[in-house]
Design a protein around this motif. Sequence first.
Motif, PDB file in Angstrom:
ATOM      1  N   PRO A 162       0.794  -1.235   0.000  1.00 27.36           N
ATOM      2  CA  PRO A 162       0.000   0.000   0.000  1.00 27.36           C
ATOM      3  C   PRO A 162       0.826   1.286   0.000  1.00 27.36           C
ATOM      4  CG  PRO A 162       0.157  -0.831   2.225  1.00 27.36           C
ATOM      5  CD  PRO A 162       0.891  -1.821   1.364  1.00 27.36           C
ATOM      6  N   ASN A 163       2.156   1.186  -0.128  1.00 26.59           N
ATOM      7  CA  ASN A 163       2.997   2.376  -0.004  1.00 26.59           C
ATOM      8  C   ASN A 163       2.646   3.462  -1.010  1.00 26.59           C
ATOM      9  OD1 ASN A 163       4.241   0.859   1.926  1.00 26.59           O
ATOM     10  ND2 ASN A 163       6.178   0.604   0.866  1.00 26.59           N
ATOM     11  N   ARG A 164       2.427   3.070  -2.272  1.00 30.15           N
ATOM     12  CA  ARG A 164       2.202   4.081  -3.299  1.00 30.15           C
ATOM     13  C   ARG A 164       0.922   4.886  -3.059  1.00 30.15           C
ATOM     14  NH1 ARG A 164       5.274   3.738  -8.064  1.00 30.15           N
ATOM     15  NH2 ARG A 164       4.142   5.625  -8.677  1.00 30.15           N
ATOM     16  N   PRO A 165      -0.230   4.257  -2.836  1.00 31.09           N
ATOM     17  CA  PRO A 165      -1.419   5.078  -2.577  1.00 31.09           C
ATOM     18  C   PRO A 165      -1.325   5.874  -1.280  1.00 31.09           C
ATOM     19  CG  PRO A 165      -1.932   2.743  -2.336  1.00 31.09           C
ATOM     20  CD  PRO A 165      -0.590   2.826  -2.961  1.00 31.09           C
ATOM     21  N   LEU A 166      -0.692   5.328  -0.254  1.00 27.69           N
ATOM     22  CA  LEU A 166      -0.576   6.056   1.006  1.00 27.69           C
ATOM     23  C   LEU A 166       0.309   7.295   0.870  1.00 27.69           C
ATOM     24  CD1 LEU A 166      -0.283   3.141   3.591  1.00 27.69           C
ATOM     25  CD2 LEU A 166      -2.139   4.816   3.407  1.00 27.69           C
ATOM     26  N   ALA A 167       1.224   7.283  -0.078  1.00 26.24           N
ATOM     27  CA  ALA A 167       2.096   8.437  -0.283  1.00 26.24           C
ATOM     28  C   ALA A 167       1.303   9.681  -0.666  1.00 26.24           C
ATOM     29  CB  ALA A 167       3.133   8.129  -1.357  1.00 26.24           C
ATOM     30  N   HIS A 168       0.120   9.484  -1.256  1.00 21.83           N
ATOM     31  CA  HIS A 168      -0.698  10.635  -1.633  1.00 21.83           C
ATOM     32  C   HIS A 168      -1.225  11.367  -0.397  1.00 21.83           C
ATOM     33  CE1 HIS A 168      -0.587   9.496  -5.834  1.00 21.83           C
ATOM     34  NE2 HIS A 168      -0.926   8.271  -5.501  1.00 21.83           N
ATOM     35  N   LEU A 169      -1.465  10.632   0.681  1.00 17.69           N
ATOM     36  CA  LEU A 169      -1.948  11.276   1.902  1.00 17.69           C
ATOM     37  C   LEU A 169      -0.921  12.260   2.451  1.00 17.69           C
ATOM     38  CD1 LEU A 169      -3.682   8.362   3.871  1.00 17.69           C
ATOM     39  CD2 LEU A 169      -4.768  10.283   2.707  1.00 17.69           C
ATOM     40  N   ALA A 170       0.356  11.919   2.322  1.00 18.35           N
ATOM     41  CA  ALA A 170       1.400  12.799   2.840  1.00 18.35           C
ATOM     42  C   ALA A 170       1.440  14.125   2.097  1.00 18.35           C
ATOM     43  CB  ALA A 170       2.755  12.098   2.742  1.00 18.35           C
ATOM     44  N   LYS A 171       0.996  14.123   0.838  1.00 14.97           N
ATOM     45  CA  LYS A 171       1.044  15.350   0.041  1.00 14.97           C
ATOM     46  C   LYS A 171       0.007  16.374   0.503  1.00 14.97           C
ATOM     47  CE  LYS A 171       2.766  12.787  -3.949  1.00 14.97           C
ATOM     48  NZ  LYS A 171       2.485  12.305  -5.329  1.00 14.97           N
TER      49      LYS A 171
END
Length: 229
Positions: A162-171
């Motif tokens: 799930p790393n790639r979709p979760l990276a959007h939350l950090a943005k």
Amino acid sequence: MPYRDPHTAAPALWALRHATEGEFEASYATVAGGSHTRKGLEALAIGLYRQEFGSSPTVQFGRVPDGYRASSPNNARLVAAGSRFRGGVYDGPPLAEHRIGAPPAGSLTPDIQSQSWCGHRWNSWVALSNARYAIPASTVGLYRIRGDRDDILLYIGQGVLPNRPLAHLAKIAAVGHAQGAIFAAQHRLEVSWVAKPQPPANQLLELENDLIAAHMLHVNSAPAAQFKG
């Protein structure tokens, strides 16, 4: 052979011309709108090509003809590290850039929220904030993110989940980030995904492109946060 900068396809096109001694022809169309529209239309053109021929254009997605090795990119970091190199004729073992492409998984269907969209078997939608618990660690595949509206998507991606979709939350917390602002404006953020058993990176990119193409075709726009960095 040129470097991969300023255009990533330049080494492969050089290799084709070197191998065949042929000439190339170009055709172009002007596009109204910004890069979001232009890149979406590019994805659509490639997607329609793939539907017609069952494969991608010859040197799309980083592929290079057999018998050649592509040059590296050309930037200050590579120069400083001594890692910049010119490609050319190559007779070694197969490289990642020689891997064949993937055919479309299905037609460019309009049901962008369904569990069978574009021929894939999608998992049910879950809250994006819960993705690390819902998606098995180190899953590789495709994902799609939706917000408050059910008739569009916000983003389509690929890679390690799930790393790639979760990276959007950090943005969301990044001040002035164009993609983060789009996600921050939503009351609901959900993700759906489809696992792929370790396909080559170029094949994941091809399948991702098909999904963006289907969204362009039926919604008349790329997902809102696509191509926003």
